[in-house]
Design an enzyme around this catalytic site. Sequence first.
Site, mmCIF file in Angstrom:
data_model
loop_
_atom_site.group_PDB
_atom_site.id
_atom_site.type_symbol
_atom_site.label_atom_id
_atom_site.label_comp_id
_atom_site.label_asym_id
_atom_site.label_seq_id
_atom_site.Cartn_x
_atom_site.Cartn_y
_atom_site.Cartn_z
ATOM 1 N N SER A 73 6.294 9.351 8.118
ATOM 2 C CA SER A 73 5.278 9.353 8.211
ATOM 3 C C SER A 73 4.642 7.867 7.568
ATOM 4 C CB SER A 73 4.238 9.665 6.344
ATOM 5 O OG SER A 73 5.003 9.536 5.132
ATOM 6 N N ASP B 46 -0.820 5.959 -4.173
ATOM 7 C CA ASP B 46 0.338 5.776 -3.032
ATOM 8 C C ASP B 46 0.484 4.431 -3.077
ATOM 9 O OD1 ASP B 46 1.929 5.675 -0.717
ATOM 10 O OD2 ASP B 46 -0.118 6.902 0.632
ATOM 11 N N HIS C 293 2.646 3.985 1.578
ATOM 12 C CA HIS C 293 2.061 3.849 3.025
ATOM 13 C C HIS C 293 0.712 2.787 2.364
ATOM 14 C CE1 HIS C 293 2.933 7.727 2.926
ATOM 15 N NE2 HIS C 293 3.009 7.851 3.742
#
Length: 541
Positions: free
Chosen positions: A270, A511, A514
């Site tokens: 990802s 998160d 990312h």
Amino acid sequence: MASLRKTKNQVTFSGLIALVFLLFTGLCIVNKRAMNPNPLIHKQLWLGLPIFSSMFGNPEKKTIGLNSSLVPSGSINDASTTINIVDNNVIVEGEGLEKDRPSKFPSDTPGSQTSVISAENDEREGHLDTEEDAPFFRNSSLVLSNSGGSPTMAEKPGENPQLKVPKEEEEGSSRPRNAVGTYKSKMAENEKNMCNIYSGRWVKDISYPLYESSSCPYVDEAFNCQDNGRSDMEYQKWRWQANDCELPRFNATDFLERLRGKRLMLVGDSMNRNQFESLLCLLREGLSNKSRMFETHGYRITKGRGYYIFKFMDYNCTVEFCRSHFLVREGRIVRPTGKTRPTLMIDRIDKTAPRWKRANILVFNTGHWWAHGKTAKGKDYYQEGDEVYGRLDVLTAFRRALMTWGKWIDENLNTAKTHVFYRGYSPAHFRGGQWNSGGKCTGETQPIFNETYHDSYPVKMQIVEDVIHQMRTPVTILNITRLSEFRKDGHPSVYGKHLTELGEKRTRYQDCSHWCLPGVPDAWNELIYSSLVMEKRGNHN
């Protein structure tokens, strides 16, 4: 008559002065050669050449004898070898040039080889303005590099300049080798070939971001921090600046031109999807008609789908994402009870690999999925052949998996048609725990400005470098690890989800792995563009 006689006497006197000057110059040369027999480094000889050229013979080409005993074996080793000056270039010619090396070049002709050494004072190419600074006038060694024939210059006081031939490439290597090497100055080498584009700092740039998340439909919810309620904008205003050179400014139209007729594919987890969405938004800005770019199957980008192809009609090129968490194959094995359990076959390439062959530019990554869960524990999970290891260290498994990937690249890709990048490990910035144990990064609004700051270099990146070093295929490591470490402000934290109907955040997990878009992955793509531009100019770093 008296006037004519006077003029004649003046001419005779001028001629005598010129003769005395030439004799004095010759004595200086002889004296210097007695002290140091290599004539190439003597400024007196070099300065004398234009005088001899203008008074005697052809001014465009003169020949100097070279004492072959002064040059190492394997470069110039024949007494008949000469140096010629033609149009400001120094030409080394002779039957002995590199005669000890096997002739593997199509341009080789038996008994005669030539190397060209540029002596032209060209500021654009980094050549120095004065003879005082010319390479031959320094006590330096000129060493041909193995990638394209340009030399590096390592100053060694007390030593004479020597022409050193690069080591033989391994048999079967696809890297080009040339019989002609163009020598550039030390300044040119430092500015073009020796610049480390990953050593630098983040600088504020009011022209950033290069696109707006609200205007780019390819940023999915997890990375669209502004749409998810993040109010500060400063994290979008930073540009990466290398310390030792100016990076080419990103030009979406030029990037698309370089992609014309080609396929660029990002392969990985990802984090590469994060970079993939950034690249789509950056390139979209170069289109006057945005409708000429689309996903070929009409898919909307989500984390649930693993393969996307975006077509740029006006350039007949595609930018694609292919999900592969480990680059090797995920499988399942049947237990004696009849139930199945997942395994990771570290000796088999991922099942998506046939798609990789179609690309002209490949950007690989793996790493984050090796850091937690069953992968990190390594118990009854890693498989080679029919054997499932009861326990295997994760770093050992990672190395074997990367070797499987490297072997596949070497055996399946045509490097004349495919450029391979490996993007380095993207650091996380959790405070007080990991992603599933209360780790946070909320409230970070500024980068780390201490340029000496660095976390420990990931062991996985050391393994990546080791494996790539052993490969035959040239692979460009996009080493974004350290530059991304400074950007603790760039993660979604609690802004990876939309607000609920009650205006509350879903904050069970933050998160801090990312990146918000626009943001840090834009810089990664700018570095890919810089690498392509610099390589096209012959300035690969």
